[in-house]
Write an enzyme that holds these catalytic residues in place. Structure first.
Site, PDB file in Angstrom:
ATOM      1  N   ILE A 137     -12.931 -38.152  12.709  1.00 17.00           N
ATOM      2  CA  ILE A 137     -14.137 -38.162  13.546  1.00 17.00           C
ATOM      3  C   ILE A 137     -14.140 -36.872  14.352  1.00 17.00           C
ATOM      4  CG2 ILE A 137     -12.953 -39.519  15.371  1.00 17.00           C
ATOM      5  CD1 ILE A 137     -15.753 -40.730  16.009  1.00 17.00           C
ATOM      6  N   ILE A 162      -8.719 -36.718  14.791  1.00 24.10           N
ATOM      7  CA  ILE A 162      -9.792 -36.081  15.546  1.00 24.10           C
ATOM      8  C   ILE A 162     -10.011 -34.694  14.956  1.00 24.10           C
ATOM      9  CG2 ILE A 162     -10.630 -35.398  17.812  1.00 24.10           C
ATOM     10  CD1 ILE A 162     -10.073 -38.444  17.475  1.00 24.10           C
ATOM     11  N   LYS A 163     -11.269 -34.416  14.586  1.00 26.10           N
ATOM     12  CA  LYS A 163     -11.589 -33.148  13.923  1.00 26.10           C
ATOM     13  C   LYS A 163     -11.990 -32.110  14.971  1.00 26.10           C
ATOM     14  CE  LYS A 163     -13.907 -33.167   9.914  1.00 26.10           C
ATOM     15  NZ  LYS A 163     -15.041 -33.098   8.938  1.00 26.10           N
ATOM     16  N   ILE A 164     -11.246 -31.011  15.000  1.00 22.01           N
ATOM     17  CA  ILE A 164     -11.465 -29.944  15.975  1.00 22.01           C
ATOM     18  C   ILE A 164     -11.620 -28.617  15.237  1.00 22.01           C
ATOM     19  CG2 ILE A 164     -10.452 -28.656  17.918  1.00 22.01           C
ATOM     20  CD1 ILE A 164      -8.892 -31.204  18.653  1.00 22.01           C
TER      21      ILE A 164
END
Length: 299
Positions: free
Chosen positions: A39, A70-72
């Site tokens: 996400i 977590i997509k960064i």
């Protein structure tokens, strides 16, 4: 407004939690290596390290699934956020990596985060990360420039840069995790940050439709194929084993040949990062508009 953003996060976090539950058996059977669901933080935060760190923690807590990531994005500011998020024991999918130098910096941020987590007493084996290295977009941009040059030498290099760049990214990965620093962390239970091949759908119809799968097949990687590419791979891809580790010399020669033609690798990769962030923002705004319209219709 804030209520629309809140609604989007409510919908997406619920969806990711549900998807994580579907993939949980794969996660369990592979000791956490596979069965992951990502996400992304709000793309508008791509150049805001503090905002990204805060939102990453919020999303992680809200999804509350061990197989979430977590997509960064791998902007300069994103590097700080990646290190802090990993340091908090949160698994991260680093996205929008185009250059070898940025890939090195992403691994550096991951190792820094692991050291922070270790000092805090967090179990390193619970932290996973992938480094999403983009492939076909590199070809799309460089091929335009090769066509503009138009010589035989230029045209002979078409559709070779993306694969060469990714092959050298795997060399970066191998070298980085062979260092004493990385080995000490792996010895303490940490996982390697696996390369993930992103943007692996072929954009040029004259190319084999599984090109960015067969030419990048190698251990410890992930390939996030579009559905069409996945089906083509299942149907007719010929994967004969490691296609990468013997390729570093020829891959380096490909990039050198582009430089000799006057194509700036640094300029291309910087442009692609900028465009990548902009595309994420456009998609995010479209999602906000869709949810806003749905909320209005429900009144």
């Amino acid at each position: 407004g804030a209520s629309v953003t809140d609604a989007v996060f409510e919908i997406t976090t619920n969806d990711v939690a549900a998807a994580s539950d579907i993939f949980r058996p794969i996660y369990d059977s592979t000791s956490g290596f596979d069965g992951r669901v990502s996400i992304e933080v709000e793309p508008g935060l791509a150049h805001d390290a503090a905002g990204t760190i805060e939102q990453a923690r919020q999303l992680w807590a809200k999804v509350d699934r061990p197989n979430a990531m977590i997509k960064i994005p791998a902007t300069v500011e994103g590097l700080e956020a990646i290190a802090a998020t990993i340091g908090a024991g949160i698994s991260v999918n680093v996205t929008l990596i185009f250059s070898l130098e940025r890939h090195r910096e992403v691994i550096e941020a991951y190792l820094t985060g692991l050291e922070t987590a270790k000092a805090a007493g967090i179990d390193l084996s619970t932290i996973h990360s992938v480094a999403s290295f983009f492939v076909s977009r590199v070809d799309t941009e460089i091929d335009k420039r090769l066509e503009a040059i138009g010589t035989d030498a230029a045209l002979a290099l078409k559709s070779k840069a993306g694969i060469a760049n990714a092959q050298l990214a795997y060399q970066v990965y191998e070298e980085a995790f062979a260092t004493d620093r990385a080995q000490a962390l792996l010895g303490a239970g940490a996982n390697k940050q696996r390369p993930l091949w992103a943007s692996t759908g072929v954009k040029d119809p004259s190319l084999p439709d599984t090109l960015y799968v067969t030419e990048l097949a190698v251990a410890e990687t992930v390939n996030t194929m579009p559905e069409k590419t996945l089906e083509a791979t299942f149907d007719h891809a010929e994967i004969t084993g490691d296609a990468v580790t013997g390729s570093y010399e020829s891959a380096g020669a490909t990039l050198e040949a582009l430089t000799a033609l006057g194509i700036s690798y640094d300029e291309v990769t910087a442009l692609l990062e900028k465009e990548g962030v902009e595309k994420f923002i456009v998609s995010w705004n479209e999602l906000l508009d869709t949810v806003s319209a749905a909320l209005e219709a429900a009144k």
